[in-house]
Write a protein that holds these residues in place. Structure first.
Motif, PDB file in Angstrom:
ATOM      1  N   ILE A 143      -0.889  16.001 -13.461  1.00 57.96           N
ATOM      2  CA  ILE A 143      -1.271  16.164 -12.093  1.00 57.96           C
ATOM      3  C   ILE A 143      -2.710  15.639 -11.692  1.00 57.96           C
ATOM      4  O   ILE A 143      -2.983  14.935 -10.671  1.00 57.96           O
ATOM      5  N   LYS A 144      -3.535  15.923 -12.735  1.00 60.03           N
ATOM      6  CA  LYS A 144      -4.958  15.507 -12.434  1.00 60.03           C
ATOM      7  C   LYS A 144      -5.128  13.878 -12.601  1.00 60.03           C
ATOM      8  O   LYS A 144      -5.720  13.657 -11.841  1.00 60.03           O
ATOM      9  N   ARG A 145      -4.481  13.607 -13.779  1.00 60.88           N
ATOM     10  CA  ARG A 145      -4.591  11.972 -13.617  1.00 60.88           C
ATOM     11  C   ARG A 145      -4.135  11.190 -12.541  1.00 60.88           C
ATOM     12  O   ARG A 145      -4.708  10.187 -11.980  1.00 60.88           O
ATOM     13  N   ASN A 146      -2.689  11.709 -11.962  1.00 62.83           N
ATOM     14  CA  ASN A 146      -2.353  11.029 -10.818  1.00 62.83           C
ATOM     15  C   ASN A 146      -3.125  11.038  -9.593  1.00 62.83           C
ATOM     16  O   ASN A 146      -2.966  10.545  -8.560  1.00 62.83           O
ATOM     17  N   THR A 147      -3.690  12.574  -9.590  1.00 57.75           N
ATOM     18  CA  THR A 147      -4.525  12.807  -8.420  1.00 57.75           C
ATOM     19  C   THR A 147      -5.618  12.039  -8.215  1.00 57.75           C
ATOM     20  O   THR A 147      -6.140  11.563  -7.093  1.00 57.75           O
ATOM     21  N   ASP A 148      -6.577  11.787  -9.406  1.00 55.45           N
ATOM     22  CA  ASP A 148      -7.397  10.928  -9.467  1.00 55.45           C
ATOM     23  C   ASP A 148      -7.175   9.299  -8.991  1.00 55.45           C
ATOM     24  O   ASP A 148      -7.839   8.717  -8.417  1.00 55.45           O
ATOM     25  N   GLU A 149      -5.856   8.961  -9.471  1.00 58.84           N
ATOM     26  CA  GLU A 149      -5.526   7.498  -9.262  1.00 58.84           C
ATOM     27  C   GLU A 149      -5.054   7.411  -7.809  1.00 58.84           C
ATOM     28  O   GLU A 149      -5.775   6.426  -7.082  1.00 58.84           O
ATOM     29  N   LEU A 150      -4.633   8.435  -7.151  1.00 59.17           N
ATOM     30  CA  LEU A 150      -4.338   8.521  -5.901  1.00 59.17           C
ATOM     31  C   LEU A 150      -5.589   8.250  -4.827  1.00 59.17           C
ATOM     32  O   LEU A 150      -5.842   7.545  -4.061  1.00 59.17           O
ATOM     33  N   LEU A 151      -6.555   9.317  -5.361  1.00 55.64           N
ATOM     34  CA  LEU A 151      -7.670   9.293  -4.517  1.00 55.64           C
ATOM     35  C   LEU A 151      -8.550   7.938  -4.622  1.00 55.64           C
ATOM     36  O   LEU A 151      -9.090   7.536  -3.789  1.00 55.64           O
ATOM     37  N   ASN A 152      -8.553   7.309  -5.888  1.00 58.76           N
ATOM     38  CA  ASN A 152      -9.183   5.985  -6.226  1.00 58.76           C
ATOM     39  C   ASN A 152      -8.633   4.921  -5.149  1.00 58.76           C
ATOM     40  O   ASN A 152      -9.144   4.009  -4.540  1.00 58.76           O
ATOM     41  N   LEU A 153      -7.423   5.203  -5.250  1.00 61.44           N
ATOM     42  CA  LEU A 153      -6.498   3.988  -4.332  1.00 61.44           C
ATOM     43  C   LEU A 153      -6.661   4.234  -3.000  1.00 61.44           C
ATOM     44  O   LEU A 153      -6.959   3.260  -2.197  1.00 61.44           O
ATOM     45  N   VAL A 154      -6.843   5.568  -2.460  1.00 59.24           N
ATOM     46  CA  VAL A 154      -7.134   5.824  -0.902  1.00 59.24           C
ATOM     47  C   VAL A 154      -8.390   5.341  -0.614  1.00 59.24           C
ATOM     48  O   VAL A 154      -8.815   4.728   0.369  1.00 59.24           O
ATOM     49  N   ASN A 155      -9.370   5.643  -1.443  1.00 54.94           N
ATOM     50  CA  ASN A 155     -11.024   5.173  -1.204  1.00 54.94           C
ATOM     51  C   ASN A 155     -10.970   3.638  -1.218  1.00 54.94           C
ATOM     52  O   ASN A 155     -11.897   2.947  -0.191  1.00 54.94           O
ATOM     53  N   ASP A 156     -10.210   2.930  -2.167  1.00 59.17           N
ATOM     54  CA  ASP A 156     -10.320   1.501  -2.147  1.00 59.17           C
ATOM     55  C   ASP A 156      -9.732   0.884  -0.805  1.00 59.17           C
ATOM     56  O   ASP A 156     -10.099  -0.042  -0.264  1.00 59.17           O
ATOM     57  N   ILE A 157      -8.462   1.584  -0.497  1.00 57.68           N
ATOM     58  CA  ILE A 157      -7.765   1.058   0.869  1.00 57.68           C
ATOM     59  C   ILE A 157      -8.887   1.176   1.874  1.00 57.68           C
ATOM     60  O   ILE A 157      -8.905   0.403   2.925  1.00 57.68           O
ATOM     61  N   LEU A 158      -9.478   2.278   2.210  1.00 57.27           N
ATOM     62  CA  LEU A 158     -10.351   2.621   3.124  1.00 57.27           C
ATOM     63  C   LEU A 158     -11.444   1.636   3.169  1.00 57.27           C
ATOM     64  O   LEU A 158     -12.008   1.036   4.116  1.00 57.27           O
ATOM     65  N   PHE A 159     -11.977   1.343   2.049  1.00 59.13           N
ATOM     66  CA  PHE A 159     -13.077   0.515   1.773  1.00 59.13           C
ATOM     67  C   PHE A 159     -12.866  -1.009   2.165  1.00 59.13           C
ATOM     68  O   PHE A 159     -13.624  -1.601   2.917  1.00 59.13           O
ATOM     69  N   ILE A 160     -11.692  -1.572   1.788  1.00 61.89           N
ATOM     70  CA  ILE A 160     -11.426  -2.778   1.767  1.00 61.89           C
ATOM     71  C   ILE A 160     -10.975  -2.919   3.578  1.00 61.89           C
ATOM     72  O   ILE A 160     -11.183  -4.118   4.078  1.00 61.89           O
ATOM     73  N   MET A 196       1.082  -1.109  -0.106  1.00 59.69           N
ATOM     74  CA  MET A 196       0.065  -0.047   0.056  1.00 59.69           C
ATOM     75  C   MET A 196       0.868   1.232   0.000  1.00 59.69           C
ATOM     76  O   MET A 196       0.583   2.180  -0.864  1.00 59.69           O
ATOM     77  N   SER A 197       1.849   1.322   0.781  1.00 66.24           N
ATOM     78  CA  SER A 197       2.904   2.675   0.798  1.00 66.24           C
ATOM     79  C   SER A 197       3.470   2.562  -0.460  1.00 66.24           C
ATOM     80  O   SER A 197       3.645   3.882  -0.989  1.00 66.24           O
ATOM     81  N   TYR A 198       3.746   1.405  -1.101  1.00 68.94           N
ATOM     82  CA  TYR A 198       4.492   1.566  -2.370  1.00 68.94           C
ATOM     83  C   TYR A 198       3.477   2.186  -3.556  1.00 68.94           C
ATOM     84  O   TYR A 198       3.837   2.960  -4.197  1.00 68.94           O
ATOM     85  N   GLU A 199       2.209   1.768  -3.381  1.00 69.10           N
ATOM     86  CA  GLU A 199       1.467   2.044  -4.504  1.00 69.10           C
ATOM     87  C   GLU A 199       0.892   3.408  -4.368  1.00 69.10           C
ATOM     88  O   GLU A 199       0.731   4.090  -5.316  1.00 69.10           O
ATOM     89  N   ILE A 200       0.918   3.888  -2.876  1.00 70.50           N
ATOM     90  CA  ILE A 200       0.691   5.192  -2.807  1.00 70.50           C
ATOM     91  C   ILE A 200       1.585   6.375  -3.213  1.00 70.50           C
ATOM     92  O   ILE A 200       1.412   7.425  -3.675  1.00 70.50           O
ATOM     93  N   ARG A 201       2.753   5.964  -2.935  1.00 69.26           N
ATOM     94  CA  ARG A 201       4.021   6.958  -3.222  1.00 69.26           C
ATOM     95  C   ARG A 201       4.144   7.104  -4.837  1.00 69.26           C
ATOM     96  O   ARG A 201       4.512   8.152  -5.232  1.00 69.26           O
ATOM     97  N   THR A 202       3.723   6.059  -5.515  1.00 66.62           N
ATOM     98  CA  THR A 202       3.674   6.188  -6.961  1.00 66.62           C
ATOM     99  C   THR A 202       3.193   7.418  -7.691  1.00 66.62           C
ATOM    100  O   THR A 202       3.795   8.069  -8.382  1.00 66.62           O
ATOM    101  N   PRO A 203       1.855   7.329  -7.415  1.00 65.43           N
ATOM    102  CA  PRO A 203       1.099   8.602  -8.057  1.00 65.43           C
ATOM    103  C   PRO A 203       1.616   9.919  -7.437  1.00 65.43           C
ATOM    104  O   PRO A 203       1.513  10.838  -8.015  1.00 65.43           O
ATOM    105  N   LEU A 204       1.873   9.776  -5.989  1.00 66.42           N
ATOM    106  CA  LEU A 204       2.013  11.035  -5.339  1.00 66.42           C
ATOM    107  C   LEU A 204       3.415  11.693  -5.648  1.00 66.42           C
ATOM    108  O   LEU A 204       3.535  12.858  -5.885  1.00 66.42           O
ATOM    109  N   ASN A 205       4.397  10.876  -5.973  1.00 62.55           N
ATOM    110  CA  ASN A 205       5.611  11.362  -6.355  1.00 62.55           C
ATOM    111  C   ASN A 205       5.493  12.047  -7.804  1.00 62.55           C
ATOM    112  O   ASN A 205       6.291  12.899  -8.071  1.00 62.55           O
ATOM    113  N   ALA A 206       4.512  11.467  -8.479  1.00 61.75           N
ATOM    114  CA  ALA A 206       4.447  12.082 -10.036  1.00 61.75           C
ATOM    115  C   ALA A 206       3.581  13.495  -9.870  1.00 61.75           C
ATOM    116  O   ALA A 206       3.975  14.073 -10.499  1.00 61.75           O
ATOM    117  N   VAL A 207       2.605  13.477  -8.792  1.00 64.74           N
ATOM    118  CA  VAL A 207       1.980  14.921  -8.435  1.00 64.74           C
ATOM    119  C   VAL A 207       3.104  15.934  -8.210  1.00 64.74           C
ATOM    120  O   VAL A 207       3.004  16.834  -8.810  1.00 64.74           O
TER     121      VAL A 207
END
Length: 277
Positions: free
Chosen positions: A90-107, A56-67
């Motif tokens: 920036i928008k594409r990676n922000t959307d990707e980061l938001l979707n990832l965080v939402n999925d992490i919280l939901f699971i 999770m930490s790795y997957e979050i860092r990837t779009p965050l570093n891009a932003v």
């Protein structure tokens, strides 16, 4: 059974008799065995949790570093013509980061059994097509879509929100793995069970990797994850907590088929009239 003997002696130290004790240790033995099993499960759960947190930490860092990287480009020497590209990334990676965080919280809520599944009468037949097309929204235009909806109306007592989420996520996965050919969706209701099938003619999954497809942040033979990497794990948890089953069959180079079986009560139905020439 545990049997022990203790010698009893007189004043001269001679053994005059033996005191015997027989104990039934069956319950204690089973308790110890259960304790060992639960300890092993706890250790496995801890390992899975640590692996999940690491991924999770790795997957979050990837779009965050891009932003952060594209944001910093605005403060460095650059051509004005490049700014729309920076903003788009920036928008594409922000959307990707938001979707990832939402999925992490939901699971995480699913893991903690905090998600409720309220059922109410819903016309599944009028909702099915929309859910499929929402999941296929990013589908390659060259890929054909096919939906087999055999009912004009099929009113079921279901959790509309979470069942729709299951269908959309499976369709999203089929779109991600299919660059040409066809994606299909169909369903039928038989004997108190709703059977849904989502299939594609995409690149499929290698046989040796298929048992791992339900794992979080699963990577295919190209070392890629589908969407956030949590779609299939979320679908599996949702389906099972709704009392159903999920089965995925796949063959590399030929495609993937997902089967969802959900027990539910039918309130009313109206089948489409078949026209025979």
């Amino acid at each position: 059974m545990n049997f022990s003997l203790i010698p009893m002696t007189d004043k001269e130290g001679r053994v005059t008799l033996y005191f015997g004790l027989c104990r039934d240790e069956t319950e204690m033995t089973y308790t110890e065995m259960r304790l060992m099993e639960e300890t092993k499960k706890a250790q496995e759960t801890e390992e899975l949790k640590n692996t999940f947190l690491l991924n999770m930490s790795y997957e979050i860092r990837t779009p965050l570093n891009a932003v952060l990287g594209f944001a910093e480009l605005f403060n460095s020497p650059h051509d004005v013509e490049d700014e729309p590209v920076f903003a788009q990334e920036i928008k594409r990676n922000t959307d990707e980061l938001l979707n990832l965080v939402n999925d992490i919280l939901f699971i995480s809520r699913l893991d903690a059994k905090m998600v409720e599944f309220p059922k109410e009468p819903s016309d599944f037949a009028t909702l099915f097509d929309g859910w499929c097309y929402m999941g296929w929204s990013a589908l390659n235009p060259q890929v054909k879509t096919a939906i087999d909806n055999p009912y004009n109306h099929l009113v079921l007592n279901i959790d509309e929100q979470h069942l729709g989420q299951v269908i959309q996520k499976l369709c999203t996965c089929s779109a991600n793995y299919t660059n040409e050919g066809v994606v299909r969706a169909k369903y039928e209701y038989h004997h108190g069970e709703l059977n849904i099938v989502i299939e594609d003619t995409g690149r499929g999954v290698k046989k040796e990797l298929l048992p791992h497809i339900y794992e979080r942040f699963f990577k295919d033979d190209q070392n890629k994850i589908s969407n956030t990497g949590l779609d299939i794990p979320i679908v599996k948890e949702l389906v099972e907590q709704m009392g159903g089953q999920l089965e995925i069959q796949s063959e590399q180079g030929k495609g993937t088929t997902c089967y969802v079986m959900i027990p539910c009560e039918m309130i009313s139905r109206e089948k489409k009239t078949e026209i025979i020439n």
